[in-house]
Write a protein that holds these residues in place. Structure first.
Motif, mmCIF file in Angstrom:
data_model
loop_
_atom_site.group_PDB
_atom_site.id
_atom_site.type_symbol
_atom_site.label_atom_id
_atom_site.label_comp_id
_atom_site.label_asym_id
_atom_site.label_seq_id
_atom_site.Cartn_x
_atom_site.Cartn_y
_atom_site.Cartn_z
ATOM 1 N N CYS A 83 0.830 -1.199 0.000
ATOM 2 C CA CYS A 83 0.000 0.000 0.000
ATOM 3 C C CYS A 83 0.874 1.262 0.000
ATOM 4 N N ASN A 85 0.004 4.095 0.964
ATOM 5 C CA ASN A 85 -0.281 4.933 2.116
ATOM 6 C C ASN A 85 0.254 4.348 3.422
ATOM 7 N N CYS A 86 0.043 3.056 3.652
ATOM 8 C CA CYS A 86 0.387 2.500 4.963
ATOM 9 C C CYS A 86 1.394 1.359 4.894
ATOM 10 N N CYS A 100 -4.310 -0.254 -0.134
ATOM 11 C CA CYS A 100 -4.921 -1.432 0.467
ATOM 12 C C CYS A 100 -6.409 -1.156 0.698
ATOM 13 N N CYS A 103 -7.237 1.558 3.335
ATOM 14 C CA CYS A 103 -6.981 2.940 2.943
ATOM 15 C C CYS A 103 -7.948 3.388 1.856
HETATM 16 ZN ZN LIG Z 1 -3.077 1.163 3.281
#
Ligand SMILES: [Zn+2]
Length: 108
Positions: A83, A85-86, A100, A103
């Protein structure tokens, strides 16, 4: 010249010396404990210590299994992604998916 003096029969008379091998590990049983310790923020070293594993053994296992066994892929068009973002590893339904599911839900 030197090795001509080596006694030839020693290889036959003594049984092949084997280094003691560690018992085979049941990774299926250990994996949940590893995952739990890692979720708690334990380093590989700490995780290995708590589980009584050799750090090298653990690291080799993680390298072998991290992405291959972590997530089942049941369709050929699915792609393993991390992902954006995370940094969670997840299986995307297509190669253009970069977030993911968590997110994606958060951003949509
Ligand atoms: Zn994520």
């Amino acid at each position: 010249m030197e090795y001509a003096h080596k006694p030839a029969q020693s290889a036959q008379t003594s049984p092949t010396p084997r280094p003691p091998r560690p018992p085979r590990l049941d990774w299926a049983a250990i994996a949940p404990a590893i995952a739990q310790l890692r979720r708690q923020g334990c380093s590989n070293r700490e995780t290995a210590r708590r589980l009584g594993l050799n750090i090298k053994t653990l690291e080799a296992h993680l390298r072998r299994h991290r992405l291959r066994n972590a997530l089942p892929m049941d369709r050929p068009d699915q792609v393993r992604r991390t992902c954006l973002n995370c940094d969670t590893a997840f299986v995307a339904d297509g190669r253009f998916l970069r977030l993911c599911p968590d997110c994606r839900a958060m951003f949509s």
